[in-house]
Design a protein around this motif. Structure first.
Motif, PDB file in Angstrom:
ATOM      1  N   GLY A 184       0.823  -1.205   0.000  1.00 56.81           N
ATOM      2  CA  GLY A 184       0.000   0.000   0.000  1.00 56.81           C
ATOM      3  C   GLY A 184       0.853   1.249   0.000  1.00 56.81           C
ATOM      4  N   GLY A 185       0.211   2.370   0.269  1.00 56.36           N
ATOM      5  CA  GLY A 185       0.941   3.620   0.409  1.00 56.36           C
ATOM      6  C   GLY A 185       0.911   4.525  -0.798  1.00 56.36           C
ATOM      7  N   THR A 186       0.485   3.998  -1.957  1.00 58.66           N
ATOM      8  CA  THR A 186       0.257   4.814  -3.153  1.00 58.66           C
ATOM      9  C   THR A 186      -1.049   4.317  -3.768  1.00 58.66           C
ATOM     10  N   PRO A 187      -1.680   5.082  -4.638  1.00 61.07           N
ATOM     11  CA  PRO A 187      -2.933   4.608  -5.240  1.00 61.07           C
ATOM     12  C   PRO A 187      -2.792   3.243  -5.912  1.00 61.07           C
ATOM     13  N   LEU A 188      -1.720   3.041  -6.684  1.00 61.82           N
ATOM     14  CA  LEU A 188      -1.508   1.757  -7.337  1.00 61.82           C
ATOM     15  C   LEU A 188      -1.283   0.652  -6.311  1.00 61.82           C
ATOM     16  N   ALA A 189      -0.423   0.932  -5.337  1.00 58.57           N
ATOM     17  CA  ALA A 189      -0.098  -0.083  -4.332  1.00 58.57           C
ATOM     18  C   ALA A 189      -1.311  -0.447  -3.486  1.00 58.57           C
ATOM     19  N   GLU A 190      -2.195   0.504  -3.231  1.00 56.81           N
ATOM     20  CA  GLU A 190      -3.402   0.206  -2.457  1.00 56.81           C
ATOM     21  C   GLU A 190      -4.345  -0.714  -3.238  1.00 56.81           C
ATOM     22  N   LYS A 191      -4.398  -0.533  -4.567  1.00 53.94           N
ATOM     23  CA  LYS A 191      -5.224  -1.436  -5.384  1.00 53.94           C
ATOM     24  C   LYS A 191      -4.654  -2.853  -5.358  1.00 53.94           C
ATOM     25  N   LEU A 192      -3.327  -2.954  -5.403  1.00 54.05           N
ATOM     26  CA  LEU A 192      -2.697  -4.268  -5.310  1.00 54.05           C
ATOM     27  C   LEU A 192      -2.934  -4.884  -3.938  1.00 54.05           C
ATOM     28  N   ARG A 193      -2.922  -4.069  -2.905  1.00 51.08           N
ATOM     29  CA  ARG A 193      -3.202  -4.555  -1.548  1.00 51.08           C
ATOM     30  C   ARG A 193      -4.579  -5.199  -1.484  1.00 51.08           C
TER      31      ARG A 193
END
Length: 209
Positions: A42-51
């Motif tokens: 998480g921590g960025t918009p892309l990373a949150e979607k992956l989370r």
């Protein structure tokens, strides 16, 4: 004062969120003015979607390697767009999980190949490592019982107890081979854990952080 990257690691129910706040409060009281917090994945918009995909996906089965690659994609995005720029501006970064989580969960827990793990880590992160790691060591049964009290378990938390036992063994092995690390007994009452976290941070700062 130069920015530092401090990471809190541990199994489910180890108390990472509380320790995260304890670290932030301690640093602020120690005169650190610029602090940001992150979490992985998480921590960025892309990373949150992956989370969301990693922790709550309900569709097709996620293979172990696909899970690992999504985690590293999220990590690289966070490190390159948030953590490194913050450190370059002398901002301290407090991370809820980092690369040890993949080494413990996917490497030891999933049983993925050691060379694959090492090569992927080198490809994604190179020589980038935390300045200090706090490992909250908790008995898996204790940690999972705490996690259940929070509510429904997510996809990762639903793994068999042996998954977390193997992950714990890997965590302790990593800590044993890392100088800038403190292992905290997270089976203790919360007040004792917080005290030990503060002591570990004090020693880190005394060494010239």
């Amino acid at each position: 004062m130069a920015g530092k990257f401090i990471v809190i690691e541990g199994l489910e129910g180890a108390g990472k969120s509380t320790a995260h706040q304890t670290v932030q409060n301690f640093l602020e009281n120690s005169g650190v003015a610029k602090i940001i917090t992150t979490r992985e994945p998480g921590g960025t918009p892309l990373a949150e979607k992956l989370r969301q995909l990693i922790k709550h996906h309900q569709g097709e089965i996620i293979t172990d390697k696909a899970e690992l690659l999504m985690l590293y994609a999220a990590r690289v995005q966070l490190v390159e767009t948030i953590i490194k720029p913050a450190l370059a501006e002398n901002t301290w970064v407090i991370g809820d999980r980092h690369d040890w989580s993949s080494q413990a969960y996917q490497g030891a827990g999933r049983g993925l190949d050691v060379n694959l793990m090492a090569n992927l880590r080198q490809l994604a992160l190179g020589d980038f490592t935390p300045d200090f790691t706090i490992l909250l060591d908790v008995d898996p049964a204790v940690g999972l019982a705490r996690a259940r009290q929070r509510g429904a378990l997510d996809r990762i938390e639903q793994q068999a107890i042996t998954f977390f036992e193997n992950a714990r063994t890997k965590y302790l092995s990593l800590a044993q081979n890392t100088p800038n690390c403190a292992v905290i007994d997270a089976n203790q009452p919360l007040e004792n854990v917080q005290k030990d976290v503060r002591l570990a941070l004090a020693r880190f700062l005394e060494r010239g952080a």
